[in-house]
Design a protein around this motif. Structure first.
Motif, PDB file in Angstrom:
ATOM      1  N   SER A 147       0.832  -1.200   0.000  1.00 16.52           N
ATOM      2  CA  SER A 147       0.000   0.000   0.000  1.00 16.52           C
ATOM      3  C   SER A 147       0.867   1.250   0.000  1.00 16.52           C
ATOM      4  O   SER A 147       0.599   2.202  -0.749  1.00 16.52           O
ATOM      5  N   ASP A 148       1.920   1.264   0.821  1.00 23.50           N
ATOM      6  CA  ASP A 148       2.823   2.420   0.854  1.00 23.50           C
ATOM      7  C   ASP A 148       3.456   2.662  -0.517  1.00 23.50           C
ATOM      8  O   ASP A 148       3.559   3.810  -0.967  1.00 23.50           O
ATOM      9  N   ALA A 149       3.877   1.583  -1.173  1.00 24.33           N
ATOM     10  CA  ALA A 149       4.511   1.727  -2.487  1.00 24.33           C
ATOM     11  C   ALA A 149       3.527   2.291  -3.511  1.00 24.33           C
ATOM     12  O   ALA A 149       3.880   3.168  -4.309  1.00 24.33           O
ATOM     13  N   LEU A 150       2.299   1.809  -3.486  1.00 22.46           N
ATOM     14  CA  LEU A 150       1.284   2.303  -4.424  1.00 22.46           C
ATOM     15  C   LEU A 150       0.966   3.766  -4.161  1.00 22.46           C
ATOM     16  O   LEU A 150       0.802   4.555  -5.095  1.00 22.46           O
ATOM     17  N   ILE A 151       0.873   4.135  -2.893  1.00 23.60           N
ATOM     18  CA  ILE A 151       0.571   5.532  -2.553  1.00 23.60           C
ATOM     19  C   ILE A 151       1.733   6.434  -2.919  1.00 23.60           C
ATOM     20  O   ILE A 151       1.532   7.524  -3.487  1.00 23.60           O
ATOM     21  N   ASP A 152       2.958   6.013  -2.634  1.00 26.89           N
ATOM     22  CA  ASP A 152       4.134   6.823  -3.001  1.00 26.89           C
ATOM     23  C   ASP A 152       4.159   7.071  -4.506  1.00 26.89           C
ATOM     24  O   ASP A 152       4.469   8.181  -4.969  1.00 26.89           O
ATOM     25  N   GLU A 153       3.830   6.053  -5.266  1.00 29.32           N
ATOM     26  CA  GLU A 153       3.780   6.156  -6.727  1.00 29.32           C
ATOM     27  C   GLU A 153       2.721   7.164  -7.152  1.00 29.32           C
ATOM     28  O   GLU A 153       2.945   8.000  -8.035  1.00 29.32           O
ATOM     29  N   LEU A 154       1.563   7.085  -6.523  1.00 31.00           N
ATOM     30  CA  LEU A 154       0.469   8.011  -6.832  1.00 31.00           C
ATOM     31  C   LEU A 154       0.839   9.442  -6.473  1.00 31.00           C
ATOM     32  O   LEU A 154       0.557  10.381  -7.233  1.00 31.00           O
ATOM     33  N   LEU A 155       1.484   9.631  -5.353  1.00 34.77           N
ATOM     34  CA  LEU A 155       1.845  10.980  -4.905  1.00 34.77           C
ATOM     35  C   LEU A 155       2.848  11.640  -5.841  1.00 34.77           C
ATOM     36  O   LEU A 155       2.869  12.867  -5.966  1.00 34.77           O
ATOM     37  N   ARG A 156       3.661  10.850  -6.508  1.00 33.94           N
ATOM     38  CA  ARG A 156       4.641  11.409  -7.446  1.00 33.94           C
ATOM     39  C   ARG A 156       4.011  11.788  -8.775  1.00 33.94           C
ATOM     40  O   ARG A 156       4.621  12.495  -9.574  1.00 33.94           O
ATOM     41  N   ALA A 157       2.800  11.310  -9.029  1.00 33.70           N
ATOM     42  CA  ALA A 157       2.166  11.500 -10.339  1.00 33.70           C
ATOM     43  C   ALA A 157       1.404  12.812 -10.416  1.00 33.70           C
ATOM     44  O   ALA A 157       0.713  13.207  -9.472  1.00 33.70           O
ATOM     45  N   ASP A 158       1.520  13.464 -11.555  1.00 35.98           N
ATOM     46  CA  ASP A 158       0.722  14.656 -11.859  1.00 35.98           C
ATOM     47  C   ASP A 158      -0.503  14.290 -12.694  1.00 35.98           C
ATOM     48  O   ASP A 158      -1.551  14.921 -12.591  1.00 35.98           O
ATOM     49  N   VAL A 159      -0.338  13.271 -13.540  1.00 36.02           N
ATOM     50  CA  VAL A 159      -1.422  12.782 -14.388  1.00 36.02           C
ATOM     51  C   VAL A 159      -1.518  11.275 -14.205  1.00 36.02           C
ATOM     52  O   VAL A 159      -0.516  10.573 -14.302  1.00 36.02           O
ATOM     53  N   ILE A 160      -2.724  10.788 -13.915  1.00 37.82           N
ATOM     54  CA  ILE A 160      -2.972   9.351 -13.778  1.00 37.82           C
ATOM     55  C   ILE A 160      -3.800   8.911 -14.975  1.00 37.82           C
ATOM     56  O   ILE A 160      -4.906   9.422 -15.185  1.00 37.82           O
ATOM     57  N   VAL A 161      -3.259   8.002 -15.769  1.00 37.29           N
ATOM     58  CA  VAL A 161      -3.946   7.500 -16.957  1.00 37.29           C
ATOM     59  C   VAL A 161      -4.345   6.057 -16.664  1.00 37.29           C
ATOM     60  O   VAL A 161      -3.483   5.174 -16.611  1.00 37.29           O
ATOM     61  N   ALA A 162      -5.637   5.820 -16.463  1.00 37.28           N
ATOM     62  CA  ALA A 162      -6.097   4.511 -16.016  1.00 37.28           C
ATOM     63  C   ALA A 162      -6.994   3.857 -17.059  1.00 37.28           C
ATOM     64  O   ALA A 162      -8.011   4.424 -17.453  1.00 37.28           O
ATOM     65  N   GLY A 163      -6.614   2.669 -17.501  1.00 35.39           N
ATOM     66  CA  GLY A 163      -7.449   1.872 -18.391  1.00 35.39           C
ATOM     67  C   GLY A 163      -8.286   0.919 -17.563  1.00 35.39           C
ATOM     68  O   GLY A 163      -7.753  -0.041 -16.986  1.00 35.39           O
ATOM     69  N   VAL A 164      -9.589   1.184 -17.488  1.00 33.96           N
ATOM     70  CA  VAL A 164     -10.462   0.450 -16.562  1.00 33.96           C
ATOM     71  C   VAL A 164     -11.706  -0.036 -17.310  1.00 33.96           C
ATOM     72  O   VAL A 164     -12.674   0.710 -17.463  1.00 33.96           O
ATOM     73  N   PRO A 165     -11.713  -1.273 -17.794  1.00 36.88           N
ATOM     74  CA  PRO A 165     -12.896  -1.782 -18.483  1.00 36.88           C
ATOM     75  C   PRO A 165     -14.042  -2.039 -17.511  1.00 36.88           C
ATOM     76  O   PRO A 165     -13.828  -2.183 -16.304  1.00 36.88           O
ATOM     77  N   MET A 166     -15.245  -2.085 -18.053  1.00 34.90           N
ATOM     78  CA  MET A 166     -16.421  -2.428 -17.250  1.00 34.90           C
ATOM     79  C   MET A 166     -16.563  -3.947 -17.190  1.00 34.90           C
ATOM     80  O   MET A 166     -16.675  -4.612 -18.208  1.00 34.90           O
ATOM     81  N   TYR A 167     -16.555  -4.472 -15.976  1.00 33.36           N
ATOM     82  CA  TYR A 167     -16.821  -5.888 -15.749  1.00 33.36           C
ATOM     83  C   TYR A 167     -18.080  -5.998 -14.892  1.00 33.36           C
ATOM     84  O   TYR A 167     -18.077  -5.590 -13.715  1.00 33.36           O
ATOM     85  N   ASN A 168     -19.139  -6.527 -15.458  1.00 36.55           N
ATOM     86  CA  ASN A 168     -20.390  -6.688 -14.712  1.00 36.55           C
ATOM     87  C   ASN A 168     -20.811  -5.380 -14.043  1.00 36.55           C
ATOM     88  O   ASN A 168     -21.167  -5.345 -12.863  1.00 36.55           O
ATOM     89  N   PHE A 169     -20.733  -4.314 -14.839  1.00 35.91           N
ATOM     90  CA  PHE A 169     -21.219  -2.981 -14.481  1.00 35.91           C
ATOM     91  C   PHE A 169     -20.297  -2.217 -13.529  1.00 35.91           C
ATOM     92  O   PHE A 169     -20.610  -1.097 -13.139  1.00 35.91           O
ATOM     93  N   ASN A 170     -19.162  -2.777 -13.141  1.00 37.88           N
ATOM     94  CA  ASN A 170     -18.266  -2.099 -12.211  1.00 37.88           C
ATOM     95  C   ASN A 170     -16.825  -2.299 -12.659  1.00 37.88           C
ATOM     96  O   ASN A 170     -16.565  -2.828 -13.735  1.00 37.88           O
TER      97      ASN A 170
END
Length: 231
Positions: A83-106
């Protein structure tokens, strides 16, 4: 220099423009990042939560996260390391580009696990039961982050006001979770008709790719204007 965080959440490993049965969202995120890189020397950090999902939150994680840091036992730090590693990565980002398909409406389970790992008390949101008014507040607010959410859907008509909008829990849930921690500038593009195939899917992909290109150009122009205004 801007830092991009590219997240892919599809269970499909390949891109639909390169592989049979490949992912449309991986195709869109790759297009976005390629166009961005062609115009800048910005850093890009990549994480695949579709092929390598984070460990889901469990009781040990909750126990550790809600224990004050100074009082945590060694096993708690170990349980929160990912969790710390993921958050540290997010905090360094200015732009988050997320590819998120719909699976069963979510969202796919790997992306839900990602959200559960980054929405964390003391790191991305604050909590104080003695605080007047709202006891929760976002810790990433006002820092200028933008999220680009690139999705795909098997059916069609999921946008606001359309026939299946009430069943779309992808964009709304992602906006809610990221807005909760302070990332409330969310731009979206989606492909539809995946289960139909044929001309309708091809047309939807073409429209989505053109929308991605326009979005890259718009974001680059916006960030250039901000840099000029603050220079």
């Amino acid at each position: 220099m801007t830092t991009l965080l590219q997240l892919d959440a599809s269970a499909r490993g390949g891109r639909s423009d390169l592989h049979d049965h490949g992912s449309h969202t991986r195709r869109l995120t790759a297009r976005f990042v390629s166009r961005w890189r062609a115009a800048t020397t910005d850093a890009v950090v990549y994480r695949d939560v579709g092929q390598s999902p984070p460990a889901p939150v469990d009781g040990a994680w909750v126990h550790a996260a809600f224990t004050p840091e100074a009082a945590r036992e060694p096993w708690m730090h170990q349980r929160l390391a990912q969790s710390d590693a993921l958050i540290d990565e997010l905090l360094r980002a200015d732009v988050i580009v997320a590819g998120v398909p719909m699976y069963n409406f979510n969202v796919p389970s790997g992306f839900k696990a990602y959200i559960d790992n980054i929405v964390r008390v003391g790191r991305t949101f604050g909590f104080d039961r003695a605080r007047e008014g709202e006891p929760y507040w976002p810790l990433l607010a006002g820092q200028g982050r933008t999220m680009v959410l690139l999705s795909s859907r098997g059916d069609y008509g999921y946008d606001h006001g359309e026939r299946l909008s009430a069943r779309n829990h992808v964009e709304p849930s992602v906006r809610t979770a990221f807005g909760y921690i302070g990332v409330d500038d969310v731009r979206t593009v989606a492909v539809e008709y995946d289960e139909f195939g044929g001309e309708r899917l091809a047309e939807s992909l073409s429209h989505a790719e053109a929308a991605v290109d326009r979005l890259v150009d718009r974001l680059l122009a916006e960030r250039s204007a901000v840099r000029t205004a603050t220079a």
